[in-house]
Design an enzyme around this catalytic site. Structure first.
Site, short mmCIF file in Angstrom:
data_model
loop_
_atom_site.label_atom_id
_atom_site.label_comp_id
_atom_site.label_asym_id
_atom_site.label_seq_id
_atom_site.Cartn_x
_atom_site.Cartn_y
_atom_site.Cartn_z
N HIS A 142 116.12 -15.36 9.27
CA HIS A 142 115.57 -16.52 9.98
C HIS A 142 114.66 -16.05 11.12
O HIS A 142 115.12 -15.35 12.02
CB HIS A 142 116.71 -17.40 10.50
CG HIS A 142 117.53 -18.01 9.40
ND1 HIS A 142 118.59 -18.85 9.62
CD2 HIS A 142 117.43 -17.89 8.05
CE1 HIS A 142 119.10 -19.22 8.44
NE2 HIS A 142 118.42 -18.64 7.49
N ALA B 197 120.32 -13.87 4.48
CA ALA B 197 119.42 -14.76 5.21
C ALA B 197 118.53 -13.97 6.16
O ALA B 197 118.93 -12.93 6.69
CB ALA B 197 120.24 -15.77 6.01
N GLN C 185 119.70 -19.98 3.23
CA GLN C 185 119.19 -20.16 1.86
C GLN C 185 118.67 -21.60 1.67
O GLN C 185 118.34 -22.24 2.65
CB GLN C 185 120.26 -19.84 0.81
CG GLN C 185 120.61 -18.36 0.69
CD GLN C 185 121.56 -17.86 1.74
OE1 GLN C 185 122.63 -18.40 1.95
NE2 GLN C 185 121.18 -16.79 2.42
N ASP D 179 113.81 -19.85 3.04
CA ASP D 179 112.63 -19.47 3.83
C ASP D 179 111.73 -20.66 4.16
O ASP D 179 110.51 -20.50 4.30
CB ASP D 179 111.81 -18.39 3.10
CG ASP D 179 112.63 -17.16 2.82
OD1 ASP D 179 113.51 -16.84 3.63
OD2 ASP D 179 112.40 -16.51 1.77
N ARG E 274 105.03 -25.43 7.96
CA ARG E 274 103.89 -24.64 7.49
C ARG E 274 102.74 -25.48 6.94
O ARG E 274 102.03 -25.05 6.03
CB ARG E 274 104.35 -23.62 6.44
CG ARG E 274 105.52 -22.77 6.91
CD ARG E 274 105.61 -21.44 6.21
NE ARG E 274 104.94 -20.43 7.02
CZ ARG E 274 104.88 -19.14 6.72
NH1 ARG E 274 105.42 -18.68 5.63
NH2 ARG E 274 104.27 -18.29 7.51
P1 GDP Z 1 114.02 -19.43 7.19
O1 GDP Z 1 114.72 -18.42 6.39
O2 GDP Z 1 114.11 -20.80 6.56
O3 GDP Z 1 114.42 -19.46 8.62
O4 GDP Z 1 112.47 -19.05 7.13
P2 GDP Z 1 111.85 -17.58 7.34
O5 GDP Z 1 111.93 -17.22 8.77
O6 GDP Z 1 112.42 -16.62 6.36
O7 GDP Z 1 110.37 -17.82 6.87
C1 GDP Z 1 109.58 -18.81 7.46
C2 GDP Z 1 108.33 -18.16 8.07
O8 GDP Z 1 107.44 -19.17 8.43
C3 GDP Z 1 108.60 -17.39 9.33
O9 GDP Z 1 107.72 -16.30 9.39
C4 GDP Z 1 108.28 -18.39 10.44
O10 GDP Z 1 107.88 -17.78 11.66
C5 GDP Z 1 107.14 -19.11 9.83
N1 GDP Z 1 106.94 -20.51 10.22
C6 GDP Z 1 107.87 -21.47 10.44
N2 GDP Z 1 107.25 -22.67 10.62
C7 GDP Z 1 105.92 -22.44 10.52
C8 GDP Z 1 104.77 -23.27 10.57
O11 GDP Z 1 104.84 -24.48 10.73
N3 GDP Z 1 103.56 -22.67 10.38
C9 GDP Z 1 103.44 -21.33 10.17
N4 GDP Z 1 102.22 -20.83 10.00
N5 GDP Z 1 104.50 -20.51 10.12
C10 GDP Z 1 105.72 -21.06 10.27
P1 IMO Z 2 117.10 -17.72 4.11
O1 IMO Z 2 118.33 -18.18 4.85
C1 IMO Z 2 115.22 -16.87 0.30
C2 IMO Z 2 117.77 -15.31 -2.90
C3 IMO Z 2 117.54 -13.88 -3.34
C4 IMO Z 2 117.92 -14.00 -4.81
C5 IMO Z 2 119.10 -14.97 -4.77
C6 IMO Z 2 120.46 -14.29 -4.78
O2 IMO Z 2 116.29 -16.73 4.83
O3 IMO Z 2 116.34 -18.91 3.61
P2 IMO Z 2 121.81 -12.99 -2.91
O4 IMO Z 2 121.49 -11.77 -2.12
O5 IMO Z 2 122.08 -14.20 -2.10
O6 IMO Z 2 122.91 -12.76 -3.90
O7 IMO Z 2 120.50 -13.28 -3.79
O8 IMO Z 2 118.95 -15.71 -3.58
N1 IMO Z 2 118.02 -15.49 -1.44
C7 IMO Z 2 117.13 -16.00 -0.59
N2 IMO Z 2 115.85 -16.38 -0.79
N3 IMO Z 2 115.79 -17.03 1.50
C8 IMO Z 2 117.06 -16.67 1.70
O9 IMO Z 2 117.72 -16.93 2.85
C9 IMO Z 2 117.79 -16.09 0.64
N4 IMO Z 2 119.04 -15.61 0.51
C10 IMO Z 2 119.17 -15.25 -0.77
O10 IMO Z 2 116.20 -13.50 -3.16
O11 IMO Z 2 116.88 -14.60 -5.52
MG MG Z 3 114.35 -16.58 5.47
#
Ligand code: GDP
Ligand code: IMO
Ligand code: MG
Length: 427
Positions: free
Chosen positions: A41, A39, A223, A13, A330
């Site tokens: 994203h 995941a 991840q 994340d 962020r």
């Molecule tokens: P990922 O799994 O690595 O793609 O990340 P996620 O989408 O799960 O979580 C990242 C969150 O941060 C999302 O809600 C994005 O829209 C948000 N985000 C990404 N970059 C920035 C940033 O620079 N600032 C803020 N405020 N939000 C961001």
């Molecule tokens: P993105 O791509 C954050 C975490 C789960 C748990 C552990 C094992 O969005 O960054 P699983 O379902 O993979 O067997 O769970 O891994 N986990 C993540 N945490 N971002 C993810 O993906 C994750 N994918 C799995 O919360 O702790």
């Molecule tokens: Mg994510």
């Protein structure tokens, strides 16, 4: 031609989706190479806001081909829902290709993920319960079913029949659960196979051609490194490698073809699920970061655990991945904080250590040693030029760069594609 990998450097994340969407516009191919629909994203661009679980975040690029690589485990129902949702929002999915070697997430994987978690009781991993661990376990146990198996009904029937008999005995005899009907699973997955058939191919051939034609390829990690089954906080980890090495394997590209490895770090730390997190803040500051940043899981909606930037873990992540570029996301979330802390070492049993221990029991005992820096207390989301960032924020970034031991190339100051500062070009 360049092959660029975008890798989660913490516990997932980190904002990989945003960075891939941003870099995908000039790219020719974008490949998801690991994980599955665990995941989530997030992409926010001119087309709207999207939460992608299996489809690469490059799907919005005007010219790029999107590939789901052999290293991904695919739940075809989730994939078809995601394709339908994108189509509804006007996005084309005709340039999406799925590796014929990718394994499938089957209904028993999802059931077993939940049952295994329940059986772990207080030691639960906190998985996403999407069947990811059981699907990867079957892959290495040679009990998996792959996308190519769906293309031949007889082959699929034979394989499913043998495997499901085994899975049903585990469901009924170990967990006292109901067995699954072979006919139901067979019919359901044959339907998925028919719809997905035009997208399933040998994606390694497609990538080899792209490289030979001098095209630009982006590898999209899922991840994060600290969830890697080898280098993460095992057993509180995921089941496929989110790292740069995993990128080569999960896409079918030789390691020597990789030109740049981008490590994506949040400007602080978050984690969702169980397992140690030395800098976790279980206080007002942690709660305030969660609320300001809406730190709730994209896939499961669970609150994310929040804490200060852990430079010990980050430096380890740089080392095991060989990052060539760091991306800090962020940064704007820290806008209101009067001071900021960075963890530069751990105290373990009265001694200072500066390495990331293999043992989670050891890591659980580690107390962070902090360095405190002044905050900037001004909004930065509209800044696009590095030199215009407040001096305190440049100082924070300089210290991160030094501790992480990798030059920063991109700074993200908001969720939208354009809310980005390029310190150094990537392509
Ligand atoms: P990922 O799994 O690595 O793609 O990340 P996620 O989408 O799960 O979580 C990242 C969150 O941060 C999302 O809600 C994005 O829209 C948000 N985000 C990404 N970059 C920035 C940033 O620079 N600032 C803020 N405020 N939000 C961001
Ligand atoms: P993105 O791509 C954050 C975490 C789960 C748990 C552990 C094992 O969005 O960054 P699983 O379902 O993979 O067997 O769970 O891994 N986990 C993540 N945490 N971002 C993810 O993906 C994750 N994918 C799995 O919360 O702790
Ligand atoms: Mg994510």
């Amino acid at each position: 031609m360049s092959v660029v990998a975008v890798i989660g450097a913490q516990w997932g994340d980190e904002g990989k989706g945003k960075i891939v969407d941003l870099l995908a516009e000039p790219a020719d191919v974008v490949v998801r190479f690991s994980g599955g629909d665990n995941a989530g994203h997030t992409v926010v661009n001119q087309f709207g806001e999207f939460k992608l679980h299996l489809i690469p975040s490059g799907i919005f690029s005007t010219k790029a081909i999107s590939v789901i690589g052999n290293g991904v485990v695919v739940n075809p129902r989730v994939l078809l829902d995601e394709m339908a949702a994108l189509k509804k929002q006007g996005m084309a999915t005709s340039r999406l290709f799925i590796s014929d070697r990718a394994h499938l997430v089957m209904p028993y994987h999802i059931l077993l993920d939940g049952l295994e978690e329940e059986a772990r009781g207080g030691k639960a991993i906190g998985t996403t319960r999407k069947g990811i661990g059981p699907a990867f376990a079957d892959k290495v146990a040679r009990l998996g079913i792959r996308t190519s198996d769906l293309l031949d009904r007889d082959v699929f029937r034979e394989r499913l029949s043998a495997i499901l008999a085994h899975k049903n005995s585990i469901l009924t005899k170990v967990y006292n659960a109901r067995p699954l009907s072979e006919d139901d699973v067979y019919e359901e997955y044959c339907r998925y196979g028919e719809i997905l058939a035009p997208h399933i191919c040998d994606t390694t051939a497609l990538l080899a051609k792209a490289m030979n034609d001098g095209k630009d390829i982006l590898l999209e990690g899922a991840q994060g490194t600290l969830l890697d089954p080898d280098f993460g906080t095992y057993p509180y980890a995921t089941s496929s490698s989110p790292m740069a090495g995993g990128g080569c394997l999960g896409a079918g590209i030789g390691p020597a073809r990789l030109d740049k490895v981008l490590g994506v770090f949040k400007a602080y730390c978050t984690r969702v699920g169980g397992g140690p997190m030395p800098t976790e803040l279980k206080d007002k500051v942690g709660n305030s970061i969660r609320e300001v940043a809406h730190e709730y899981g994209t896939t499961t909606g669970r609150p994310r655990r929040c804490g200060w930037f852990d430079a010990v873990a980050a430096r380890f992540s740089t080392r095991v991945n060989g990052f060539t570029h760091a991306v800090i996301t962020r940064l704007d979330v820290l806008d209101t904080r009067p001071t900021l802390k960075i963890c530069t070492g751990y105290e373990l049993n009265g001694e200072k250590i500066d390495f990331f221990p293999a043992s989670t029991t050891m890591l659980e005992k580690c107390q962070p040693i902090y360095e405190e820096l002044p905050g900037w207390q001004t909004p930065i989301s509209d800044i696009r030029d590095f030199s215009k960032l407040p001096p305190q924020s440049r100082r924070y970034l300089a210290r991160l760069e030094e501790l992480v031991a990798c030059p920063i190339s991109i700074i993200s100051v908001g969720e939208r594609r354009e809310q980005t500062i390029f310190k150094k070009p990537v392509w």
